[in-house]
Design a protein around this motif. Structure first.
Motif: not given
Length: 269
Positions: A164-188
């Protein structure tokens, strides 16, 4: 009784009814005066008018004269006022704000503006519109379905993104972030709180539009993590209610270096 005593009515005069008049009244003093003077006649009673009656008549005459003078004076004053012309009354200058100086008015009379009087302030109830030179509070709202933001986006491990930010960026408020990527046998790909996502599957390989994502996101979208593959298309609804489309362009890195590159379109809501 002595028979020789004369009686009344036998040649003797009757006694006087009033006391005998003295010498001052022309008598001769009782019987000794003889019959020539007889009994003195009583003096006539003279009634003299007192001064109070005279004063009453004088006062009445004075009141009558004063009344006549008052009536005559009132008549003369009234006649004098009728003959005099009515003095002209002061005219208030007419102030005209609608008719410019030198212009003809509808009545044919010239209206002058009193320069000694300051113009009265006018109050306008109309809402003034800001001029073009004044900065606006923000960009105008876009209609639903219009592109809110579009461009490439990199999401790496432990660096979530707020779409929802323009451009999308990491928010200091955790619940305002929409997506994250982490490894778990692949890219999740992990949706954030109050975020839904679905993998677009179509046999014709059609790229989903705003209408396509809006049609299916409420019924098919979930918050479950999804394993990413290159070329995959994901429809999403952000925590602010905007719709987005993420197309996977590249996957790289392992463990803490996990990263994914997306082609992203965010639509207005």
């Amino acid at each position: 009784m002595n028979s020789e005593e004369p009686r009344q009515g036998q040649g003797w005069p009757a006694p006087p009814a009033h006391p005998p008049a003295g010498p001052a009244n022309g008598g001769h003093g009782g019987y000794g005066g003889g019959y020539g003077g007889g009994y003195g006649a009583p003096a006539p009673v003279v009634v003299a008018r007192t001064s109070s009656h005279r004063g009453a008549w004088i006062g009445a005459a004075a009141t009558l004269v004063a009344a006549v003078i008052g009536v005559v004076g009132t008549y003369l004053v009234s006649t004098h006022n009728d003959d005099d012309p009515t003095p002209p009354q002061a005219q208030t200058p007419v102030t005209s704000s609608a008719t410019p100086s030198g212009a003809e008015s509808g009545s044919g009379e010239d209206t002058s503006v009193d320069s000694s009087r300051s113009p009265e302030p006018t109050t306008s109830h109309e809402t003034s519109t800001p001029s073009a030179s004044q900065p606006s509070e923000g960009p105008p709202a876009k209609p639903a379905g219009a592109e809110y933001w579009k461009g490439p986006l990199v999401i790496v491990y432990a660096e979530d993104k707020d779409l929802d930010a323009t451009p999308p960026a990491e928010s200091e408020i955790r619940k305002e972030n929409d997506f994250s990527v982490y490894p778990f046998g692949g890219h999740m790909l992990q949706p954030g709180d109050d975020v839904k996502a679905l993998v677009w599957k179509d046999s014709t390989n059609k790229t989903p539009s705003y209408e396509d994502c809006a049609r299916d996101i409420d019924t098919l979208g979930t918050s479950t993590a999804t394993e990413l593959k290159t070329g995959m298309v994901v429809c999403a609804a952000t925590n602010d209610g905007r719709l987005a489309r993420l197309t996977v362009k590249e996957l790289a890195g392992l463990s803490s270096d996990t990263r994914a590159v997306f082609d992203v379109v965010v639509w207005s809501h």
